[in-house]
Design a protein around this motif. Structure first.
Motif, mmCIF file in Angstrom:
data_model
loop_
_atom_site.group_PDB
_atom_site.id
_atom_site.type_symbol
_atom_site.label_atom_id
_atom_site.label_comp_id
_atom_site.label_asym_id
_atom_site.label_seq_id
_atom_site.Cartn_x
_atom_site.Cartn_y
_atom_site.Cartn_z
ATOM 1 N N PHE A 2 40.307 4.037 47.376
ATOM 2 C CA PHE A 2 39.414 4.667 46.410
ATOM 3 C C PHE A 2 39.992 4.574 45.006
ATOM 4 O O PHE A 2 41.198 4.497 44.814
ATOM 5 N N ASP A 3 39.094 4.565 44.036
ATOM 6 C CA ASP A 3 39.450 4.499 42.625
ATOM 7 C C ASP A 3 38.385 5.267 41.840
ATOM 8 O O ASP A 3 37.222 4.882 41.824
ATOM 9 N N PHE A 4 38.798 6.366 41.201
ATOM 10 C CA PHE A 4 37.876 7.246 40.473
ATOM 11 C C PHE A 4 38.395 7.516 39.078
ATOM 12 O O PHE A 4 39.586 7.423 38.810
ATOM 13 N N PHE A 5 37.492 7.916 38.212
ATOM 14 C CA PHE A 5 37.851 8.492 36.921
ATOM 15 C C PHE A 5 37.088 9.800 36.798
ATOM 16 O O PHE A 5 35.898 9.861 37.108
ATOM 17 N N GLY A 6 37.768 10.864 36.354
ATOM 18 C CA GLY A 6 37.120 12.157 36.225
ATOM 19 C C GLY A 6 37.347 12.776 34.862
ATOM 20 O O GLY A 6 38.365 12.541 34.216
ATOM 21 N N ALA A 7 36.382 13.562 34.429
ATOM 22 C CA ALA A 7 36.480 14.296 33.173
ATOM 23 C C ALA A 7 35.858 15.671 33.377
ATOM 24 O O ALA A 7 34.914 15.831 34.152
ATOM 25 N N GLY A 8 36.420 16.664 32.703
ATOM 26 C CA GLY A 8 35.901 18.014 32.845
ATOM 27 C C GLY A 8 36.165 18.848 31.611
ATOM 28 O O GLY A 8 36.998 18.514 30.773
ATOM 29 N N VAL A 9 35.441 19.943 31.518
ATOM 30 C CA VAL A 9 35.590 20.877 30.413
ATOM 31 C C VAL A 9 35.302 22.279 30.939
ATOM 32 O O VAL A 9 34.548 22.446 31.900
ATOM 33 N N GLY A 10 35.922 23.269 30.320
ATOM 34 C CA GLY A 10 35.670 24.645 30.731
ATOM 35 C C GLY A 10 36.491 25.633 29.924
ATOM 36 O O GLY A 10 37.406 25.255 29.186
ATOM 37 N N PRO A 11 36.186 26.915 30.064
ATOM 38 C CA PRO A 11 36.919 27.958 29.331
ATOM 39 C C PRO A 11 38.267 28.252 29.988
ATOM 40 O O PRO A 11 38.427 28.115 31.201
ATOM 41 N N VAL A 12 39.223 28.654 29.163
ATOM 42 C CA VAL A 12 40.557 29.002 29.651
ATOM 43 C C VAL A 12 41.099 30.170 28.823
ATOM 44 O O VAL A 12 40.764 30.327 27.649
ATOM 45 N N VAL A 13 41.880 31.001 29.465
ATOM 46 C CA VAL A 13 42.557 32.103 28.776
ATOM 47 C C VAL A 13 44.004 32.129 29.272
ATOM 48 O O VAL A 13 44.267 31.877 30.448
ATOM 49 N N GLY A 14 44.936 32.371 28.355
ATOM 50 C CA GLY A 14 46.337 32.373 28.745
ATOM 51 C C GLY A 14 47.176 33.236 27.830
ATOM 52 O O GLY A 14 46.745 33.625 26.735
ATOM 53 N N MET A 15 48.383 33.547 28.309
ATOM 54 C CA MET A 15 49.332 34.353 27.534
ATOM 55 C C MET A 15 50.741 33.845 27.761
ATOM 56 O O MET A 15 51.068 33.391 28.855
ATOM 57 N N ASN A 16 51.558 33.924 26.720
ATOM 58 C CA ASN A 16 52.982 33.644 26.813
ATOM 59 C C ASN A 16 53.737 34.962 26.666
ATOM 60 O O ASN A 16 53.453 35.746 25.758
ATOM 61 N N PHE A 17 54.695 35.204 27.535
ATOM 62 C CA PHE A 17 55.533 36.400 27.466
ATOM 63 C C PHE A 17 56.939 35.940 27.117
ATOM 64 O O PHE A 17 57.611 35.312 27.928
#
Length: 89
Positions: free
Chosen positions: A19-34
Protein backbone atom coordinates in the motif's frame (compact mmCIF):
# COMPACT_ATOMS: atom_id res chain seq x y z
CA UNK A 1 -4.77 26.71 21.64
CA UNK A 2 -5.26 26.77 17.88
CA UNK A 3 -5.42 24.74 14.69
CA UNK A 4 -3.06 21.89 13.83
CA UNK A 5 -2.21 20.59 10.35
CA UNK A 6 -1.06 16.98 9.99
CA UNK A 7 0.54 15.32 6.94
CA UNK A 8 1.09 11.56 6.65
CA UNK A 9 2.66 9.20 4.11
CA UNK A 10 1.89 5.60 5.14
CA UNK A 11 3.37 2.99 2.82
CA UNK A 12 4.53 -0.60 3.18
CA UNK A 13 3.24 -4.17 3.06
CA UNK A 14 1.10 -6.38 5.23
CA UNK A 15 -0.64 -9.73 4.68
CA UNK A 16 0.31 -9.87 0.99
CA UNK A 17 -0.81 -6.31 0.23
CA UNK A 18 1.45 -3.41 -0.78
CA UNK A 19 0.00 0.00 0.00
CA UNK A 20 0.97 3.61 -0.64
CA UNK A 21 -1.10 6.52 0.72
CA UNK A 22 -0.85 10.23 1.32
CA UNK A 23 -2.91 11.83 4.08
CA UNK A 24 -3.70 15.35 5.23
CA UNK A 25 -5.74 16.58 8.16
CA UNK A 26 -6.69 19.62 10.19
CA UNK A 27 -8.33 20.15 13.55
CA UNK A 28 -8.35 22.07 16.84
CA UNK A 29 -5.71 21.48 19.50
CA UNK A 30 -5.11 22.74 23.03
CA UNK A 31 -1.92 22.30 25.04
CA UNK A 32 0.11 23.49 28.01
CA UNK A 33 3.76 23.51 29.00
CA UNK A 34 4.64 23.14 32.69
CA UNK A 35 8.12 24.52 33.40
CA UNK A 36 10.07 22.43 35.89
CA UNK A 37 13.22 23.66 37.66
CA UNK A 38 16.20 24.03 35.32
CA UNK A 39 15.67 23.70 31.58
CA UNK A 40 12.98 20.99 31.50
CA UNK A 41 9.26 21.41 30.71
CA UNK A 42 6.46 18.84 30.86
CA UNK A 43 4.16 19.13 27.81
CA UNK A 44 0.49 18.06 27.46
CA UNK A 45 -1.48 18.43 24.20
CA UNK A 46 -4.97 17.19 23.23
CA UNK A 47 -6.68 17.51 19.88
CA UNK A 48 -9.25 16.35 17.36
CA UNK A 49 -8.24 15.69 13.72
CA UNK A 50 -10.23 15.27 10.50
CA UNK A 51 -7.96 13.14 8.26
CA UNK A 52 -8.33 12.20 4.58
CA UNK A 53 -6.10 9.57 2.90
CA UNK A 54 -5.79 8.96 -0.86
CA UNK A 55 -3.82 6.07 -2.33
CA UNK A 56 -3.77 2.57 -3.67
CA UNK A 57 -3.26 -0.99 -2.49
CA UNK A 58 -2.10 -3.94 -4.59
CA UNK A 59 -2.06 -7.64 -3.76
CA UNK A 60 0.29 -10.37 -4.92
CA UNK A 61 -2.59 -11.78 -7.01
CA UNK A 62 -2.58 -8.56 -9.12
CA UNK A 63 -5.70 -7.08 -7.52
CA UNK A 64 -5.53 -3.29 -7.23
CA UNK A 65 -7.69 -0.83 -5.30
CA UNK A 66 -7.80 2.98 -5.37
CA UNK A 67 -8.85 4.06 -1.90
CA UNK A 68 -10.23 7.23 -0.32
CA UNK A 69 -10.26 6.90 3.48
CA UNK A 70 -11.74 9.43 5.89
CA UNK A 71 -10.81 9.26 9.56
CA UNK A 72 -11.43 11.20 12.76
CA UNK A 73 -8.86 11.10 15.55
CA UNK A 74 -8.97 12.15 19.18
CA UNK A 75 -5.55 12.15 20.82
CA UNK A 76 -3.58 13.09 23.92
CA UNK A 77 0.19 13.68 23.69
CA UNK A 78 2.54 14.02 26.63
CA UNK A 79 6.22 14.83 26.41
CA UNK A 80 9.32 16.41 27.84
CA UNK A 81 10.75 19.60 26.33
CA UNK A 82 14.33 20.73 26.99
CA UNK A 83 14.68 24.51 26.89
CA UNK A 84 17.79 26.63 26.16
CA UNK A 85 19.73 28.10 29.07
CA UNK A 86 18.34 31.51 30.03
CA UNK A 87 14.89 30.77 28.59
CA UNK A 88 12.26 32.13 31.02
CA UNK A 89 9.08 31.32 29.08
Amino acid sequence: MGPEIRLAWPNGSQSGWDFDFFGAGVGPVVGMNFNLPGTVSFVVKAGYQFMNYEGQAESATSSSWDLDIKERLIYLNVGILFRSLGDTF
